[in-house]
Design a protein around this motif. Structure first.
Motif, PDB file in Angstrom:
ATOM      1  N   ALA B 490       7.455 -13.329 -75.286  1.00  0.00           N
ATOM      2  CA  ALA B 490       8.421 -13.734 -74.255  1.00  0.00           C
ATOM      3  C   ALA B 490       9.758 -13.053 -74.461  1.00  0.00           C
ATOM      4  CB  ALA B 490       8.603 -15.256 -74.284  1.00  0.00           C
ATOM      5  N   SER B 491       9.745 -11.902 -75.074  1.00  0.00           N
ATOM      6  CA  SER B 491      11.022 -11.293 -75.447  1.00  0.00           C
ATOM      7  C   SER B 491      11.662 -10.547 -74.284  1.00  0.00           C
ATOM      8  CB  SER B 491      10.824 -10.334 -76.622  1.00  0.00           C
ATOM      9  OG  SER B 491      10.093  -9.206 -76.212  1.00  0.00           O
ATOM     10  N   SER B 492      12.952 -10.296 -74.441  1.00  0.00           N
ATOM     11  CA  SER B 492      13.680  -9.599 -73.387  1.00  0.00           C
ATOM     12  C   SER B 492      13.348  -8.109 -73.370  1.00  0.00           C
ATOM     13  CB  SER B 492      15.186  -9.796 -73.589  1.00  0.00           C
ATOM     14  OG  SER B 492      15.567  -9.343 -74.886  1.00  0.00           O
ATOM     15  N   ASP B 493      12.764  -7.608 -74.479  1.00  0.00           N
ATOM     16  CA  ASP B 493      12.462  -6.177 -74.554  1.00  0.00           C
ATOM     17  C   ASP B 493      10.959  -5.898 -74.510  1.00  0.00           C
ATOM     18  OD1 ASP B 493      11.924  -7.291 -76.988  1.00  0.00           O
ATOM     19  OD2 ASP B 493      13.047  -5.828 -78.186  1.00  0.00           O
ATOM     20  N   GLN B 494      10.159  -6.864 -74.074  1.00  0.00           N
ATOM     21  CA  GLN B 494       8.713  -6.705 -74.154  1.00  0.00           C
ATOM     22  C   GLN B 494       8.211  -5.537 -73.311  1.00  0.00           C
ATOM     23  OE1 GLN B 494       7.584 -10.289 -71.006  1.00  0.00           O
ATOM     24  NE2 GLN B 494       6.946 -10.505 -73.079  1.00  0.00           N
ATOM     25  N   GLU B 495       8.706  -5.394 -72.092  1.00  0.00           N
ATOM     26  CA  GLU B 495       8.223  -4.317 -71.231  1.00  0.00           C
ATOM     27  C   GLU B 495       8.544  -2.959 -71.856  1.00  0.00           C
ATOM     28  OE1 GLU B 495       6.296  -4.461 -68.554  1.00  0.00           O
ATOM     29  OE2 GLU B 495       6.317  -2.273 -68.419  1.00  0.00           O
ATOM     30  N   HIS B 496       9.708  -2.842 -72.464  1.00  0.00           N
ATOM     31  CA  HIS B 496      10.080  -1.590 -73.133  1.00  0.00           C
ATOM     32  C   HIS B 496       9.044  -1.230 -74.194  1.00  0.00           C
ATOM     33  CE1 HIS B 496      12.416   1.390 -75.335  1.00  0.00           C
ATOM     34  NE2 HIS B 496      12.238   0.675 -76.431  1.00  0.00           N
ATOM     35  N   TRP B 497       8.702  -2.202 -75.025  1.00  0.00           N
ATOM     36  CA  TRP B 497       7.768  -1.893 -76.119  1.00  0.00           C
ATOM     37  C   TRP B 497       6.354  -1.677 -75.599  1.00  0.00           C
ATOM     38  CZ3 TRP B 497      10.203   0.168 -79.661  1.00  0.00           C
ATOM     39  CH2 TRP B 497      11.425  -0.331 -80.127  1.00  0.00           C
ATOM     40  N   TRP B 498       5.964  -2.415 -74.574  1.00  0.00           N
ATOM     41  CA  TRP B 498       4.623  -2.181 -74.013  1.00  0.00           C
ATOM     42  C   TRP B 498       4.510  -0.744 -73.517  1.00  0.00           C
ATOM     43  CZ3 TRP B 498       4.657  -7.224 -70.590  1.00  0.00           C
ATOM     44  CH2 TRP B 498       4.524  -8.344 -71.444  1.00  0.00           C
ATOM     45  N   LYS B 499       5.560  -0.261 -72.867  1.00  0.00           N
ATOM     46  CA  LYS B 499       5.546   1.132 -72.393  1.00  0.00           C
ATOM     47  C   LYS B 499       5.519   2.106 -73.568  1.00  0.00           C
ATOM     48  CE  LYS B 499       7.885   0.635 -67.923  1.00  0.00           C
ATOM     49  NZ  LYS B 499       9.209   0.599 -67.285  1.00  0.00           N
ATOM     50  N   GLN B 500       6.353   1.828 -74.538  1.00  0.00           N
ATOM     51  CA  GLN B 500       6.453   2.744 -75.673  1.00  0.00           C
ATOM     52  C   GLN B 500       5.115   2.889 -76.395  1.00  0.00           C
ATOM     53  OE1 GLN B 500       9.453   4.326 -74.867  1.00  0.00           O
ATOM     54  NE2 GLN B 500       9.517   4.554 -77.098  1.00  0.00           N
ATOM     55  N   PHE B 501       4.383   1.780 -76.476  1.00  0.00           N
ATOM     56  CA  PHE B 501       3.094   1.808 -77.180  1.00  0.00           C
ATOM     57  C   PHE B 501       1.923   2.113 -76.249  1.00  0.00           C
ATOM     58  CE2 PHE B 501       5.622  -0.126 -80.430  1.00  0.00           C
ATOM     59  CZ  PHE B 501       5.021   0.240 -81.616  1.00  0.00           C
ATOM     60  N   GLY B 502       2.209   2.390 -75.002  1.00  0.00           N
ATOM     61  CA  GLY B 502       1.152   2.764 -74.063  1.00  0.00           C
ATOM     62  C   GLY B 502       0.157   1.649 -73.788  1.00  0.00           C
ATOM     63  N   LEU B 503       0.614   0.415 -73.778  1.00  0.00           N
ATOM     64  CA  LEU B 503      -0.282  -0.704 -73.481  1.00  0.00           C
ATOM     65  C   LEU B 503      -0.877  -0.513 -72.081  1.00  0.00           C
ATOM     66  CD1 LEU B 503      -0.909  -3.422 -75.123  1.00  0.00           C
ATOM     67  CD2 LEU B 503       0.477  -4.523 -73.356  1.00  0.00           C
ATOM     68  N   LYS B 504      -2.202  -0.587 -71.999  1.00  0.00           N
ATOM     69  CA  LYS B 504      -2.879  -0.175 -70.768  1.00  0.00           C
ATOM     70  C   LYS B 504      -3.029  -1.290 -69.743  1.00  0.00           C
ATOM     71  CE  LYS B 504      -5.376   3.482 -73.139  1.00  0.00           C
ATOM     72  NZ  LYS B 504      -6.589   3.825 -73.864  1.00  0.00           N
ATOM     73  N   TYR B 505      -2.480  -2.413 -69.990  1.00  0.00           N
ATOM     74  CA  TYR B 505      -2.589  -3.519 -69.037  1.00  0.00           C
ATOM     75  C   TYR B 505      -1.305  -4.343 -69.127  1.00  0.00           C
ATOM     76  CZ  TYR B 505      -3.185  -6.524 -73.062  1.00  0.00           C
ATOM     77  OH  TYR B 505      -2.966  -7.195 -74.241  1.00  0.00           O
ATOM     78  N   ARG B 506      -1.168  -5.281 -68.226  1.00  0.00           N
ATOM     79  CA  ARG B 506      -0.049  -6.215 -68.275  1.00  0.00           C
ATOM     80  C   ARG B 506      -0.593  -7.631 -68.114  1.00  0.00           C
ATOM     81  NH1 ARG B 506       1.795  -2.403 -70.004  1.00  0.00           N
ATOM     82  NH2 ARG B 506       3.722  -1.292 -69.488  1.00  0.00           N
ATOM     83  N   PRO B 507       0.050  -8.610 -68.723  1.00  0.00           N
ATOM     84  CA  PRO B 507      -0.412  -9.987 -68.538  1.00  0.00           C
ATOM     85  C   PRO B 507      -0.218 -10.413 -67.087  1.00  0.00           C
ATOM     86  CG  PRO B 507       1.702  -9.949 -69.669  1.00  0.00           C
ATOM     87  CD  PRO B 507       1.252  -8.532 -69.578  1.00  0.00           C
ATOM     88  N   LYS B 508      -1.253 -11.056 -66.526  1.00  0.00           N
ATOM     89  CA  LYS B 508      -1.157 -11.463 -65.124  1.00  0.00           C
ATOM     90  C   LYS B 508      -1.471 -12.936 -64.905  1.00  0.00           C
ATOM     91  CE  LYS B 508      -2.042  -7.011 -62.890  1.00  0.00           C
ATOM     92  NZ  LYS B 508      -2.950  -6.257 -62.008  1.00  0.00           N
ATOM     93  N   VAL B 509      -2.310 -13.492 -65.775  1.00  0.00           N
ATOM     94  CA  VAL B 509      -2.731 -14.891 -65.598  1.00  0.00           C
ATOM     95  C   VAL B 509      -2.465 -15.647 -66.888  1.00  0.00           C
ATOM     96  CG1 VAL B 509      -4.684 -16.432 -65.137  1.00  0.00           C
ATOM     97  CG2 VAL B 509      -4.511 -14.239 -63.947  1.00  0.00           C
ATOM     98  N   MET B 510      -1.914 -16.843 -66.761  1.00  0.00           N
ATOM     99  CA  MET B 510      -1.672 -17.663 -67.943  1.00  0.00           C
ATOM    100  C   MET B 510      -2.306 -19.032 -67.765  1.00  0.00           C
ATOM    101  SD  MET B 510       1.913 -19.130 -69.596  1.00  0.00           S
ATOM    102  CE  MET B 510       2.459 -17.668 -70.448  1.00  0.00           C
ATOM    103  N   LEU B 511      -2.969 -19.480 -68.854  1.00  0.00           N
ATOM    104  CA  LEU B 511      -3.368 -20.883 -68.945  1.00  0.00           C
ATOM    105  C   LEU B 511      -2.502 -21.512 -70.021  1.00  0.00           C
ATOM    106  CD1 LEU B 511      -7.292 -21.018 -68.891  1.00  0.00           C
ATOM    107  CD2 LEU B 511      -5.707 -21.772 -67.115  1.00  0.00           C
ATOM    108  N   ASN B 512      -1.808 -22.554 -69.675  1.00  0.00           N
ATOM    109  CA  ASN B 512      -0.917 -23.198 -70.634  1.00  0.00           C
ATOM    110  C   ASN B 512      -1.441 -24.579 -70.993  1.00  0.00           C
ATOM    111  OD1 ASN B 512       1.637 -23.693 -72.095  1.00  0.00           O
ATOM    112  ND2 ASN B 512       1.988 -25.211 -70.482  1.00  0.00           N
ATOM    113  N   TYR B 513      -1.373 -24.891 -72.281  1.00  0.00           N
ATOM    114  CA  TYR B 513      -1.787 -26.209 -72.727  1.00  0.00           C
ATOM    115  C   TYR B 513      -0.610 -26.896 -73.432  1.00  0.00           C
ATOM    116  CZ  TYR B 513      -4.150 -29.858 -75.411  1.00  0.00           C
ATOM    117  OH  TYR B 513      -4.515 -31.055 -75.963  1.00  0.00           O
ATOM    118  N   GLY B 514       0.146 -27.634 -72.660  1.00  0.00           N
ATOM    119  CA  GLY B 514       1.153 -28.522 -73.229  1.00  0.00           C
ATOM    120  C   GLY B 514       2.406 -27.880 -73.781  1.00  0.00           C
ATOM    121  N   ALA B 515       2.483 -26.557 -73.794  1.00  0.00           N
ATOM    122  CA  ALA B 515       3.680 -25.917 -74.347  1.00  0.00           C
ATOM    123  C   ALA B 515       4.769 -25.843 -73.282  1.00  0.00           C
ATOM    124  CB  ALA B 515       3.344 -24.510 -74.839  1.00  0.00           C
ATOM    125  N   ASN B 516       5.979 -26.027 -73.722  1.00  0.00           N
ATOM    126  CA  ASN B 516       7.135 -25.848 -72.844  1.00  0.00           C
ATOM    127  C   ASN B 516       7.937 -24.678 -73.384  1.00  0.00           C
ATOM    128  OD1 ASN B 516       9.381 -25.992 -71.231  1.00  0.00           O
ATOM    129  ND2 ASN B 516       9.918 -28.095 -71.748  1.00  0.00           N
TER     130      ASN B 516
END
Lengths: 125, 877
Positions: B490-516
């Protein structure tokens, strides 16, 4: 051959041939994220009788490449232990590291194939 | 189970009491999971108390547990599935919730999941909370494995919890955490940990154990910026500058080793890698044939592998020539390294007078009684009644790994690790129930003879660490294998690092269990931006909250008093009481059926798995999670419900005669612990590192990958010997920002979801600290502030929170203490709303504020404090 047979002559014959051959049939199911690195969910493979799980893993790594290998093994250098979280079930039984060096075996004499599941239990967040 | 059927007839002849039951179960207000029994009369739970039949709490229960009844019947709970009608998402934007049916909610969710799985299963992120018990995750993690995503995030508290403490506990105690051996310890020094004082693992068990130990005469010293729950009951409170614990611990080690020569040489020789020879580059000198680390046999004057029978005479100290190269033992290098941490130097870092550091080290060392033994159950065992423990506090900083290693080093220098009176891991060895020998685990020697855990909470173990590799996950834990939970989720620089490391996908769907996660991670703006990336979020919740504002579907969850769980206190390394006594395996069972349209999240998730067509994967994953084999394995071709899975798990562990029905009636099974389980260090042939050679190679490999992507870091984090390294807050040069803000776990709110609980709120309002900002009285006076003034606390990044101050002598002059996690703003939790201070707003969530060795988030912030413009009664409560 000590199998009691299935009562089906052609099936029994096929099994007898299988037992007598130098290879065994592996049905390999790649579950979860590992399927992406294996290029599919299922592989049928004739594999040398008496060969070990480790030998199979090396064969799969050779087929599917380094990316696959990195998800199977913890390191690229010996002793090449299983990757953390990589769960392998042989004939539906979860195996441990010791099974790496053991020959792949049928669940029973009447089993037509050795069933192997790969399931990465990763927690990356 | 005590079941009474009372029938009394009044004048009308109608039964007044048709049901009167005590039902054994397990609390889950926090992850402690203490055993409870609930009193139900005529279908209504009227009381919850501790279960005296179980060692997990031994009949005691904290205020949170007793108040759990108010969660069960809270009218503010979500009671039906909801769908968002407002597509716009953001902080304070009303989702426009509309009640829908379960079929509709499930259909939409399954369609989204199926699409993601088809495109790339890694698009799914599972976000879960630790404010429930880890056993509550028993379907969520397998679901993720079966689905094929590596992205599972323990966002509720977990990201703040213990990347350092748990890894440290794992590497040196084979356990998730550590605690003094309360039965025998005579001198316990707490570094910010509050074990036995309301919070943490095995919470109420430890309360009793700690109180009895204090009554017996155990001296307790608490090192903490604030004199709160543990320190208030201690013999001595040692106020320390925030985030400097490692400097104090290393200085105390220096005094023990280099000034007092209080060292357990036998322990260091036989149970650590202190005898291993190390080269100039820091790495082991290895045997050319076997590759095993070498030691020096002082009698023969030769080097030999550490596991050679003659190595029992290995030299602990010295420098020896191997193939023309000078090689020193690990202990020799440690001893030299410690010399830089003189008490005088440590005083400049910690603010603790050098004389006090020397005194504490002397007291600790003498209390350890190096060389003494004790006989327990016929076994002669080392007796070291001194303990140094660590947890939140010391571990909550960028340098958490070293902080924990440094503190734990105190134990190893005097041989007080998993022996009588010393520091115990939480149950690293279990021989199993006498009838089944299950569960059964113990540490084992791994690479280089060092200890690998016998069991662990997560698939990846702390030692030996996996080779770092380019990450698949959005949190990068593969690149940092000593990490457990990543703030990069959940970091403010996550997209930067995903690009830098060539991550081939992006998170699109979340299932949350009780976390706020909007409140449990860091500043809300960064988390909100990360949540906006998702196309679809479905959330299992008891209450609508700040996170819910970003969800698309809400599933109304059943509470812990309405669900089944076969293992609320397992793994035992997590929250089963340590020390001699009994093993206890309780179950959690419904003490009340779910009302409204609420359903157990785990039942729902299992249903979703089968509907998605991943039932075979799911069943295998459940087998793996529970360790099911033989006739209790789930068949990949069949469908199961939670009750059936519970039955399989219980029969697997305790035999066919003790399935779910047996446990429903009895609640708990107990059996005695044995000496070789509790004081296992004497019985298990493993060594632990006091010289962390493996970090050198790990750092080099991690840097090799990360540097290519432009991610660089300070390599000192990967040195073999612990250091004190400053947090970003220690390096702030602007003198306007003169205070270190930190948060602490309020004993009546710790690790739970109690801010909305009216009973707990009533207690908190009587406490002068729970909802206010603790500031040193003299510091406040110098700033012209008075008790109860409203102030702004502002970080160097310009983030600020407001609250009323409580001036006190019980806090370090440079510190600001805030009870967390408070300051809710959701209208759906009317009791919680507006109470206390939202500390996490002051925290940055980015790689700069994250440990490059274990991804621990830095949890202190350099701040300035000034009067709020609004001092009216209506401002800040």
């Amino acid at each position: 051959l000590t199998s009691a047979g299935t009562g089906n002559a052609s099936s029994d014959l096929a099994q007898a041939r299988e037992r007598a051959s130098d290879s065994v049939t592996l049905r390999i199911l790649f579950m979860g994220v590992i399927a992406q690195f294996a290029g599919g969910k299922e592989l049928m493979l004739d594999f040398g009788r008496g060969r070990t799980l480790r030998e199979l893993l090396y064969e799969l790594e050779r087929r599917y490449g380094e990316e696959f290998g990195a998800r199977i093994f913890r390191s690229t250098t010996p002793p090449r232990r299983l990757q953390m979280g990589m769960r392998i079930f042989i004939n539906r039984k979860l195996i441990d590291e010791a099974a790496l060096e053991q020959p792949l075996a049928f669940e029973s004499e009447s089993s037509p194939e050795i069933l192997i599941y790969f399931l990465p239990a990763a927690c990356g967040g | 189970m005590n079941i009474q059927q009372k029938v009394s007839s009044g004048a009308s002849g109608v039964s007044a009491v048709w049901e009167d039951k005590w039902i054994p179960s397990a609390c889950t207000i926090c992850y402690g999971g203490c055993s409870i029994r609930a009193h139900r009369v005529n279908g209504t739970v009227i009381k919850i108390e501790g279960n005296p039949d179980s060692p997990n709490g031994a009949g005691k229960l904290c205020a949170k547990g007793i108040a759990g009844i108010m969660i069960l019947y809270d009218p503010n709970r979500v009671s039906t599935p909801l769908r968002r009608t407002n597509p716009e998402k953001g902080i304070g934007i009303d989702p426009g919730w509309k009640p829908i049916g379960w079929d509709e909610a499930l259909k939409e969710t399954i369609e989204k999941l199926a699409k993601a799985r088809q495109e790339d299963p890694r698009q799914l992120v599972l976000q879960v909370t630790t404010t429930l018990a880890p056993s509550s995750l028993s379907i969520f993690f397998p679901f993720g494995w079966a689905f094929g995503t590596p992205n599972m995030w323990v966002a509720g508290g977990g990201v703040h919890c213990g990347n350092g403490a748990h890894a440290g506990g794992g590497v040196t105690h084979a356990s998730w955490s550590v605690v003094p051996d309360f039965h025998h310890c005579n001198y316990a020094i707490y570094f910010g940990a509050s074990k036995g004082h309301g919070a943490g693992h095995a919470a109420t068990s430890n309360i009793t154990l700690a109180a009895d130990a204090r009554d017996r005469g155990m001296r307790m010293v608490v090192v903490d910026p604030m004199c709160n729950f543990a320190a208030a009951k201690a013999n001595e409170w040692v106020p320390i500058r925030v985030g400097t614990d490692a400097a104090l611990a290393l200085s105390m080690c220096n005094v023990l080793v280099n000034e007092l020569n209080i060292v357990d040489r036998e322990y260091l020789r036989d149970r650590t890698n202190g005898i291993y020879l190390t080269r100039a580059d820091g790495k082991y000198a290895r045997d050319k044939a076997s590759g095993e680390p070498l030691v020096w046999n002082a009698k023969t004057g030769k080097a030999m592998p550490y596991n050679d029978p003659d190595a029992k005479d290995a030299a602990l100290e010295g420098t020896f020539t191997i193939d023309g190269e000078e090689c020193a033992t690990g202990f020799t290098k440690l001893k030299e390294h410690l010399k830089t941490y003189t008490p005088e130097h440590a005083e400049t870092i910690t603010g603790i007078p050098a004389a006090n550091i020397r005194r504490m080290a002397k007291e600790f060392g003498e209390a350890a009684r190096v060389g003494s033994t004790i006989v327990i159950d016929g076994h002669t065992l080392p007796y070291r009644p001194a303990s140094a423990i660590f947890f939140r506090g010391a571990q909550g900083h960028k340098n958490s790994m070293y902080n924990c290693f440094a503190i734990d080093l105190l134990n190893h220098i005097v041989g007080a690790a998993d022996v009588v009176g010393g520091t115990l891991g939480f149950n690293p060895v279990c021989n199993g129930h006498p009838d089944t020998q299950r569960p059964r685990y113990k540490p084992r020697p791994d690479r280089d003879g060092l200890m690998a855990v016998g069991t662990w909470m997560l698939p990846h173990v702390p030692y030996p660490p996996a080779d770092p590799r380019k990450p698949d996950s959005i949190g990068f834990t593969e690149l940092f294998p000593l990490s457990h939970v990543s703030p990069l989720m959940a970091s403010s620089d996550q997209e930067h690092w995903w690009k830098q490391f060539g991550l081939k996908y992006r998170p699109k769907v979340m299932l949350n269990y009780g976390a706020n996660s909007m409140m449990s991670v860091g500043n809300k703006e960064a988390v909100a931006e990360s949540l906006k990336r998702y196309d679809f979020i479905a959330s299992f919740d008891l209450f609508l909250n700040e996170f819910s504002d970003f969800a698309d579907i809400i599933f109304p969850d059943a509470s812990y008093l309405e669900v089944l769980d076969p293992r609320p206190n397992f793994p035992f390394i997590f929250n089963h009481p340590a020390g001699m006594g009994e093993w206890g395996w309780p179950i959690r069972q419904p003490v009340s059926e779910p009302t409204g349209e609420r359903r157990s999240a785990r039942d729902v998730l299992l249903h979703i798995a089968y509907e998605l067509g991943i039932g075979a994967e799911m069943n295998l994953a459940v087998n793996s999670f529970y360790g099911l084999d033989g006739e209790q394995m789930l068949d990949p071709e069949k469908k199961y419900d939670i009750a059936q899975i519970c039955d399989h798990e219980l029969r697997h562990k305790f035999g066919n005669e003790r399935g779910l029905e047996w446990f429903k009636e009895h609640g708990v099974i107990t059996w005695p612990k044995t000496v070789d389980e509790v004081y296992w260090r004497t019985f298990v042939d493993v060594r632990i590192p006091i010289y962390h050679e493996y970090l050198i190679d790990l750092g080099e490999r991690t840097a090799e990958i990360s540097n290519k992507a432009g991610m660089t870091f300070d390599m000192r984090y990967y040195g073999p010997l612990p250091e004190w390294l400053p947090c970003p807050s220690h390096e702030v040069t602007d003198t306007d920002f003169d205070l270190y803000a930190f948060y602490y776990r309020d004993a009546i709110q710790a690790n739970g979801f109690t801010m909305q609980n009216p009973w707990i709120d009533e207690v908190a309002r009587l406490d002068p600290y729970s909802y206010r900002i603790a500031i040193n009285a003299e510091t406040a006076r110098k700033k012209g502030l008075r008790d109860n003034d409203v102030v702004w606390i502002e970080s160097v990044k310009g983030r600020r929170v407001a609250g009323r101050i409580k001036a006190t002598e019980g806090i370090h002059p440079e510190a600001i203490g805030i009870a967390a996690c408070a300051g809710h703003w959701s209208k759906h939790q009317p009791i919680a709303k507006g109470k206390g201070i939202f500390f996490n707003e002051l925290l940055e969530i980015d790689f700069e504020h994250t440990s490059p060795v274990n991804l621990n988030m830095d949890l202190c912030s350099k701040v300035r404090v000034y009067r709020h413009e609004d001092q009216s009664e209506s401002c800040c409560g």
